[in-house]
Design an enzyme around this catalytic site. Sequence first.
Site, short mmCIF file in Angstrom:
data_model
loop_
_atom_site.label_atom_id
_atom_site.label_comp_id
_atom_site.label_asym_id
_atom_site.label_seq_id
_atom_site.Cartn_x
_atom_site.Cartn_y
_atom_site.Cartn_z
CE LYS A 41 6.83 -88.95 71.85
NZ LYS A 41 5.70 -88.00 71.77
CD GLU A 97 8.89 -99.72 78.46
OE1 GLU A 97 8.93 -98.51 78.74
OE2 GLU A 97 8.00 -100.21 77.77
CG ASP A 101 -0.12 -102.51 81.40
OD1 ASP A 101 -0.62 -102.88 82.47
OD2 ASP A 101 -0.80 -102.06 80.46
CE LYS A 129 -0.38 -99.79 85.11
NZ LYS A 129 -1.51 -99.34 84.27
CG PHE A 150 -3.84 -94.67 83.34
CD1 PHE A 150 -3.53 -95.54 82.30
CD2 PHE A 150 -3.47 -93.33 83.22
CE1 PHE A 150 -2.87 -95.08 81.17
CE2 PHE A 150 -2.81 -92.87 82.10
CZ PHE A 150 -2.50 -93.75 81.06
CB VAL A 151 0.78 -94.47 87.18
CG1 VAL A 151 0.31 -95.06 88.49
CG2 VAL A 151 1.43 -95.55 86.31
CG ASP A 157 1.76 -90.60 77.62
OD1 ASP A 157 2.30 -91.70 77.84
OD2 ASP A 157 0.97 -90.41 76.66
NE ARG A 163 5.39 -88.28 76.98
CZ ARG A 163 5.17 -89.56 76.73
NH1 ARG A 163 5.55 -90.48 77.59
NH2 ARG A 163 4.55 -89.94 75.63
P1 IMP Z 1 3.14 -103.37 77.90
O1 IMP Z 1 3.61 -103.80 76.55
O2 IMP Z 1 1.67 -103.56 78.07
O3 IMP Z 1 3.93 -103.94 79.04
O4 IMP Z 1 3.25 -101.82 77.82
C1 IMP Z 1 3.99 -101.00 78.51
C2 IMP Z 1 3.71 -99.60 77.97
O5 IMP Z 1 2.32 -99.24 78.14
C3 IMP Z 1 4.50 -98.61 78.75
O6 IMP Z 1 5.74 -98.37 78.16
C4 IMP Z 1 3.59 -97.39 78.74
O7 IMP Z 1 3.89 -96.60 77.61
C5 IMP Z 1 2.21 -97.92 78.62
N1 IMP Z 1 1.49 -97.92 79.90
C6 IMP Z 1 1.10 -98.99 80.61
N2 IMP Z 1 0.48 -98.65 81.74
C7 IMP Z 1 0.50 -97.30 81.79
C8 IMP Z 1 0.01 -96.33 82.75
O8 IMP Z 1 -0.55 -96.64 83.80
N3 IMP Z 1 0.23 -95.03 82.44
C9 IMP Z 1 0.86 -94.63 81.31
N4 IMP Z 1 1.33 -95.50 80.39
C10 IMP Z 1 1.15 -96.83 80.63
MG MG Z 2 6.35 -96.76 77.15
#
Ligand code: IMP
Ligand code: MG
Length: 174
Positions: A41, A97, A101, A129, A150-151, A157, A163
Amino acid sequence: MKNNMEILISEEKLQARIKEIASEIKNDYKNQEVVFLSVLKGAVFFTVDLMKNYDGDCLLDVVRVSSYEGENSTGEISLKIPIKKENIEGKNIIVVEDIIDTGRTLKYLVEYLKDFSPKSIKTCALLDKKARRVVEFDTDYTGFEIEDLFVIGYGLDYDEKYRNFPYVAYVKNN
Ligand code: IMP
Ligand code: MG
């Protein structure tokens, strides 16, 4: 939450950067149609503003993934909404996206979408990140590189909340 957080990127900065990304994309695709594939979302807010600033032919589609990050942290990802081949085949897909992360979500999605024979596939993340990457992955379009914080806000969210903030803030650990 509001007294336990600090604004990281103001609404003005977000909107100004989103305008720039929209022109960057338009410049790359010229008169070709693109599909903005929003990752639900979190990316909803970003996708809407990106499309409102996009001065060209474009379509909107959505995808939803879930990741299981238990204590053993396998980071396994699966699709929660099935993808229709006709929405991807022969099209210029831009996966949108909120944040990258570990990189697992975007890497998984791009690999998955390749099976549906898109004409091209690129990725666009509002936030990056970089320090947290677990799998090697670079986005084609990035809004802002941020530190390992953490944002929340602007789609992001904490427990499904916050959000709606028009800015991006980080949570302070007192
Ligand atoms: P990745 O697969 O680890 O790159 O995940 C990305 C997903 O993790 C994003 O779409 C977010 O839903 C969630 N996420 C990663 N860091 C944060 C954060 O700091 N705040 C909120 N959601 C996050
Ligand atoms: Mg996400």
